[in-house]
Design a protein around this motif. Structure first.
Motif, short mmCIF file in Angstrom:
data_model
loop_
_atom_site.label_atom_id
_atom_site.label_comp_id
_atom_site.label_asym_id
_atom_site.label_seq_id
_atom_site.Cartn_x
_atom_site.Cartn_y
_atom_site.Cartn_z
N GLY A 53 0.78 -1.40 -0.02
CA GLY A 53 -0.17 0.08 -0.10
C GLY A 53 0.78 1.22 0.02
O GLY A 53 0.71 2.33 -0.76
N TYR A 54 1.84 1.33 0.79
CA TYR A 54 2.78 2.44 0.89
C TYR A 54 3.45 2.79 -0.41
O TYR A 54 3.05 4.24 -0.90
CB TYR A 54 3.62 2.22 2.07
N THR A 55 4.10 2.15 -1.04
CA THR A 55 4.73 2.40 -2.42
C THR A 55 3.69 2.49 -3.54
O THR A 55 4.02 3.16 -4.23
CB THR A 55 5.61 1.15 -2.66
N ASP A 56 2.58 1.96 -3.38
CA ASP A 56 1.69 1.97 -4.41
C ASP A 56 0.80 3.36 -4.35
O ASP A 56 0.99 4.10 -5.34
CB ASP A 56 0.26 0.89 -4.07
N LYS A 57 0.75 4.04 -3.11
CA LYS A 57 0.06 5.16 -3.01
C LYS A 57 1.32 6.26 -3.45
O LYS A 57 0.68 7.37 -4.16
CB LYS A 57 -0.30 5.50 -1.69
N ILE A 58 2.43 5.97 -3.31
CA ILE A 58 3.40 7.07 -3.68
C ILE A 58 3.60 7.14 -5.16
O ILE A 58 3.30 8.05 -5.80
CB ILE A 58 4.73 6.74 -3.06
N ARG A 59 3.33 5.85 -5.74
CA ARG A 59 3.65 5.72 -7.22
C ARG A 59 2.38 6.33 -7.94
O ARG A 59 2.67 7.08 -8.81
CB ARG A 59 3.64 4.61 -7.60
N TRP A 60 1.38 6.33 -7.46
CA TRP A 60 0.02 6.87 -7.80
C TRP A 60 -0.20 8.17 -7.53
O TRP A 60 -1.18 8.89 -7.74
CB TRP A 60 -1.19 5.88 -7.50
N ASP A 61 0.52 8.59 -6.54
CA ASP A 61 0.30 10.13 -6.01
C ASP A 61 -0.95 10.12 -5.22
O ASP A 61 -1.88 10.86 -5.50
CB ASP A 61 0.43 11.33 -7.17
#
Length: 554
Positions: free
Chosen positions: A492-500
């Motif tokens: 979840g953490y890296t997904d949200k960063i990638r998707w902003d």
């Protein structure tokens, strides 16, 4: 970094050599283990690799001086990603191991926090041992053999893995910042005292190093021995599929869509999708067909109440779980079609049995003796019957509280126990989703649909990928699929960063989280405008490393 790394090699060697080959310790005093001994032959180099494997899940105080029993490394770091992102939702106020503090964003935002410090040192200790092998093989007088290439491939893969983890936590997201100028983390190439690192390199420089290491790993694996077949222990060994999988993650995080797609295809070869029975079995063993890489947690080195499942599985017999069953975002669960068997592991109608539940709807009313849960208003028999049914199905007891939307995706092999279970890091399902996202971002609609189809049709008997026929609809669906398929596995953490994407537990009817419990983490601005997504550099590192100053702090 300097003070911790200075002693680490001896510490990890004692752990690895003791558990892998007792006669090595008989020949070599534990206070005299040196790089020369470690590099004497392929058997000893493999022991260093085995120590690195075990270091992924050991309690940190066994890995380096100053470590802490509250962090058993990847047992903590894996679920942390979903804890921070608001995917793994707390239903009550429990704070064992600082898990609530993490959820409230009051840990990674502090330079003196245990999490910022231990994650940093753990990843750099991986790099140190990778350097030991890489440098030793490069500078030694060794005959190239397939086994030596396999060891070298694992070392390069480990170093890339550690740098990717570091730059994604302690640097700004590649796609939302300016990687050529944004500060990443220090590069460390030494394997001997004084372990002096470079100053902070740019995010771009770290990404370039990761690419170089993964390419070197793949080349070495191509000329190395293959990973043997067998039980869950063999999947602790890194292989060419792991290197391709990490390269797919690396490329996805930087927007190199073509590379992400092609590497994801290569990574999943030989790891078929699980069927319904296996998907519902608990994600507790490397033996599952989809598992490309995971830690095989051996019983003699279990972490007990420091484990992944203690923090995340509602069948683990620990107070963090019994007092605070973890729930999923009801907006996501409600959107799962009834024909999709993944919905079954989220128990929408579980009774709220916890008087201390954050939503104040748990337990029985002190005056009437009836459930406070509105789903069971005036229905004490139904409340008790459903609780007993869930207990019997999932192997728990009335010592465990229940809560609507609680999950049973992650389950102990031995429910209601504290037995050790494997920690899964990479599955072929993730690789299908990486390929689909990459192709969607290239606006390759047929290619993205083709990548999604095998996964969707396996999970959902009524799945029809053709209804997602635009780039936007595909991306929305891919995000949904990742949230369902990989829930609880830490993405979840890296997904949200990638998707902003920010966090908003209040939107669209609410996630089910309590604003009183989540405090400032109930709503969090997207990463491009909120640097609190970036972990703080440990204050201890700034104090010890002459190449990092207070002005380098995130």
């Amino acid at each position: 970094m300097l003070n911790r790394l200075k002693y680490f090699f001896i510490a990890i060697s004692i752990v690895s050599f003791t558990s892998c080959e007792d006669d090595f310790l008989d020949r070599t005093p534990t206070d005299a283990i040196s790089a020369a001994d470690a590099l004497a032959n392929e058997d000893n180099m493999q022991l260093i690799i085995e120590g690195m494997h075990r270091g992924l899940y050991s309690q940190s105080q066994t890995i380096f001086p100053g470590g802490n029993t509250a962090r058993a490394n990847n047992h903590y770091w894996v679920p942390l990603g979903d804890n921070l992102a608001g995917y793994l939702i707390h239903s009550a106020n429990a704070n064992n191991l600082g898990w609530r503090t993490e959820m409230q964003w009051n840990s990674h935002t502090l330079p003196t926090s245990l999490t910022c410090e231990i994650l940093w040192y753990h990843r750099y200790n991986i790099i140190l041992h990778a350097n030991l092998l890489i440098n030793g093989i490069a500078n030694g007088n060794f005959v190239e053999t397939p086994r030596l290439n396999n060891i070298l491939g694992q070392a390069y893969t480990y170093r890339a893995y550690a740098y990717l983890s570091l730059v994604q936590h302690y640097g700004k997201g590649y796609l939302i910042g300016n990687p050529t100028t944004d500060q990443g983390v220090p590069l460390l190439f030494s394997s001997e005292l004084p372990f002096t690192s470079e100053p902070r390199s740019t995010v771009q420089a770290i990404y370039d190093q990761i690419e170089s290491d993964l390419d070197a790993a793949i080349s070495a694996f191509e000329n190395g021995t293959s990973r043997p077949s067998g039980g869950p222990a063999v999947k602790s060994q890194l292989n060419i599929n792991v290197a391709h999988g990490l390269k797919a993650r690396w490329a996805l995080s930087k927007g190199d869509w073509a590379t992400a797609a092609s590497e994801a295809v290569l990574a999943r070869q030989g790891y078929p999708l699980m069927n319904e029975e296996d998907w519902k079995s608990g994600f507790n063993t490397n033996e599952l067909s989809e598992v490309i890489w995971g830690s095989n947690v051996i019983e003699t080195e279990t972490t007990f109440f420091r484990s992944y499942f203690y923090l995340a599985s509602n069948t683990f017999n620990g107070s963090q779980i019994r007092n605070n069953p973890k729930i999923a975002d009801r907006r996501v669960v409600d959107a799962i079609p009834s024909t999709d068997y993944r919905k079954d592991v989220f128990i929408i109608d579980a009774p709220n049995t916890n008087f201390s539940a954050a939503n104040n709807q748990g337990g029985l009313d002190a005056t009437t003796g009836l459930p406070r849960d509105p789903n069971y208003a005036n229905n004490l028999d139904g409340y008790n019957e459903r609780r007993a049914e869930i207990n019997a199905t999932y192997g728990i007891t009335n010592r465990f509280n229940q809560h609507p939307y609680m999950h049973f995706k992650l389950k102990n092999k031995n429910p209601g126990s504290i037995d050790p279970d494997d920690v899964i890091y990479m599955r072929s399902s993730e690789m299908y989703l990486i390929e689909a996202e990459a192709r969607a971002m290239m606006n390759d609609i047929p290619g993205a649909q083709a990548a999604l189809r095998p996964l969707g049709e396996e999970r959902d008997s009524a799945y029809d990928v053709t209804v997602y026929n635009t780039q936007q609809s595909l991306m929305d669906h891919i995000k949904f699929q990742r949230r369902v398929e990989l829930w609880g596995e830490g993405f979840g953490y890296t997904d949200k960063i990638r998707w902003d994407e920010g966090i908003d537990h209040a939107a669209n009817g609410g996630s089910g989280a309590s604003q009183v419990l989540y405090q400032n983490a109930y709503q969090v601005d997207r990463p491009s405008v909120n640097d609190d997504w970036i972990f703080k550099i440990p204050q201890a590192e700034i104090n010890a490393n002459p190449n990092i100053t207070p002005s380098d702090q995130n």
